[in-house]
Design an enzyme around this catalytic site. Structure first.
Site, mmCIF file in Angstrom:
data_model
loop_
_atom_site.group_PDB
_atom_site.id
_atom_site.type_symbol
_atom_site.label_atom_id
_atom_site.label_comp_id
_atom_site.label_asym_id
_atom_site.label_seq_id
_atom_site.Cartn_x
_atom_site.Cartn_y
_atom_site.Cartn_z
ATOM 1 N N GLY A 13 0.734 -1.235 -0.050
ATOM 2 C CA GLY A 13 -0.128 -0.067 0.070
ATOM 3 C C GLY A 13 0.898 1.442 0.017
ATOM 4 O O GLY A 13 0.372 2.521 0.032
ATOM 5 N N GLN A 14 2.126 1.212 -0.177
ATOM 6 C CA GLN A 14 2.968 2.352 -0.084
ATOM 7 C C GLN A 14 2.663 3.057 -1.540
ATOM 8 O O GLN A 14 3.006 2.444 -2.700
ATOM 9 C CB GLN A 14 4.484 1.899 0.076
ATOM 10 C CG GLN A 14 5.446 3.362 0.107
ATOM 11 C CD GLN A 14 6.832 2.908 0.196
ATOM 12 O OE1 GLN A 14 7.175 1.603 0.095
ATOM 13 N NE2 GLN A 14 7.764 3.779 0.179
ATOM 14 N N VAL B 73 3.859 6.753 -1.940
ATOM 15 C CA VAL B 73 4.944 7.556 -2.066
ATOM 16 C C VAL B 73 6.320 6.858 -1.859
ATOM 17 O O VAL B 73 6.355 6.212 -0.634
ATOM 18 C CB VAL B 73 4.689 9.029 -1.025
ATOM 19 C CG1 VAL B 73 5.814 9.727 -1.269
ATOM 20 C CG2 VAL B 73 3.436 9.431 -1.146
ATOM 21 N N HIS C 207 8.222 6.359 4.919
ATOM 22 C CA HIS C 207 7.392 7.384 6.053
ATOM 23 C C HIS C 207 6.658 6.540 6.889
ATOM 24 O O HIS C 207 6.012 5.649 6.568
ATOM 25 C CB HIS C 207 6.887 8.440 5.503
ATOM 26 C CG HIS C 207 5.576 8.030 4.184
ATOM 27 N ND1 HIS C 207 6.181 7.648 3.079
ATOM 28 C CD2 HIS C 207 4.198 7.679 4.465
ATOM 29 C CE1 HIS C 207 5.004 6.821 2.274
ATOM 30 N NE2 HIS C 207 3.811 7.072 3.314
ATOM 31 N N HIS D 228 3.573 6.645 9.517
ATOM 32 C CA HIS D 228 2.266 7.445 9.804
ATOM 33 C C HIS D 228 1.940 7.353 11.263
ATOM 34 O O HIS D 228 2.043 6.368 11.951
ATOM 35 C CB HIS D 228 1.194 6.870 9.155
ATOM 36 C CG HIS D 228 0.968 6.595 7.646
ATOM 37 N ND1 HIS D 228 0.108 7.460 6.875
ATOM 38 C CD2 HIS D 228 1.629 5.870 6.691
ATOM 39 C CE1 HIS D 228 0.399 7.099 5.427
ATOM 40 N NE2 HIS D 228 1.488 6.413 5.628
HETATM 41 P P1 5GP Z 1 1.294 5.579 1.754
HETATM 42 O O1 5GP Z 1 0.391 5.326 1.235
HETATM 43 O O2 5GP Z 1 2.560 5.881 0.613
HETATM 44 O O3 5GP Z 1 1.807 4.951 3.011
HETATM 45 O O4 5GP Z 1 0.985 7.117 2.283
HETATM 46 C C1 5GP Z 1 1.132 8.151 1.307
HETATM 47 C C2 5GP Z 1 0.517 9.410 2.492
HETATM 48 O O5 5GP Z 1 0.941 10.558 1.928
HETATM 49 C C3 5GP Z 1 -1.034 9.360 2.017
HETATM 50 O O6 5GP Z 1 -1.712 9.285 3.451
HETATM 51 C C4 5GP Z 1 -1.443 10.795 1.540
HETATM 52 O O7 5GP Z 1 -2.607 11.610 2.029
HETATM 53 C C5 5GP Z 1 -0.021 11.530 1.962
HETATM 54 N N1 5GP Z 1 0.431 12.639 0.792
HETATM 55 C C6 5GP Z 1 0.275 12.446 -0.525
HETATM 56 N N2 5GP Z 1 0.578 13.535 -1.020
HETATM 57 C C7 5GP Z 1 1.023 14.351 0.003
HETATM 58 C C8 5GP Z 1 1.430 15.821 -0.030
HETATM 59 O O8 5GP Z 1 1.467 16.449 -0.897
HETATM 60 N N3 5GP Z 1 1.483 16.336 1.088
HETATM 61 C C9 5GP Z 1 1.404 15.677 2.292
HETATM 62 N N4 5GP Z 1 1.364 16.210 3.550
HETATM 63 N N5 5GP Z 1 0.804 14.436 2.321
HETATM 64 C C10 5GP Z 1 0.646 13.760 1.070
#
Ligand code: 5GP
Length: 142
Positions: free
Chosen positions: A92-93, A95, A99, A101
């Protein structure tokens, strides 16, 4: 091509920061799953947990712990915290810049994992960020 988080860290895109130093930074998620949802990132762009040096992981988790404490302190309705770290697209990554959460939980908030947060006004994110940042600074100065 730099990740969206690297662009944020370079101040090319806006974010509501609660902390930044040379190794780690934290800012509010743009689509929070719950109010105060914060992302902790290493400054160095590393996509996968497997490639993250353990000493940087330790800084990420230590900051995540402090942020959880600060969130609880600024909002007594927060009675729990979830940590979530998605390592790889199949986990589910979205970005590709690792990181953590930090997700505040409140009794009866109804959060179920697997959904999307809702788009939130920058003013609301900034308000949360400044409250957490102030508390965090006090805690980290001790
Ligand atoms: P992942 O699914 O990669 O674990 O989580 C990516 C997170 O990055 C998501 O919760 C999404 O809302 C957040 N996110 C995506 N784009 C941006 C952005 O431009 N700014 C911020 N602050 N968060 C972002």
């Amino acid at each position: 091509m730099p990740s969206i988080f690297t662009r944020i860290l370079r101040n090319e895109l806006p974010a509501s920061f609660v902390h930044r130093d040379e190794v780690v930074a934290a800012f509010l998620d743009i689509q929070p799953l719950t109010p105060g949802h914060t992302l902790v990132v290493p400054v160095r762009e590393i996509a996968s947990l497997s490639d993250l040096p353990p000493e940087i992981l330790a800084r990420v988790t230590a900051l995540g712990q402090e942020i959880g404490l600060a969130i609880r302190a600024v909002d007594p309705s927060v009675t729990g915290i979830n940590w979530l770290l998605c390592d790889g697209p199949d986990a589910g990554q979205e970005v590709p810049h690792i990181h953590l959460h930090v997700i505040p939980r409140r009794k009866g908030d109804g959060l179920r994992f697997g959904g999307k947060g809702s788009k939130t006004e920058r003013a609301d994110l900034d308000d949360w960020a400044s409250r957490i940042e102030t508390c965090l600074k006090d805690r980290m100065a001790k």
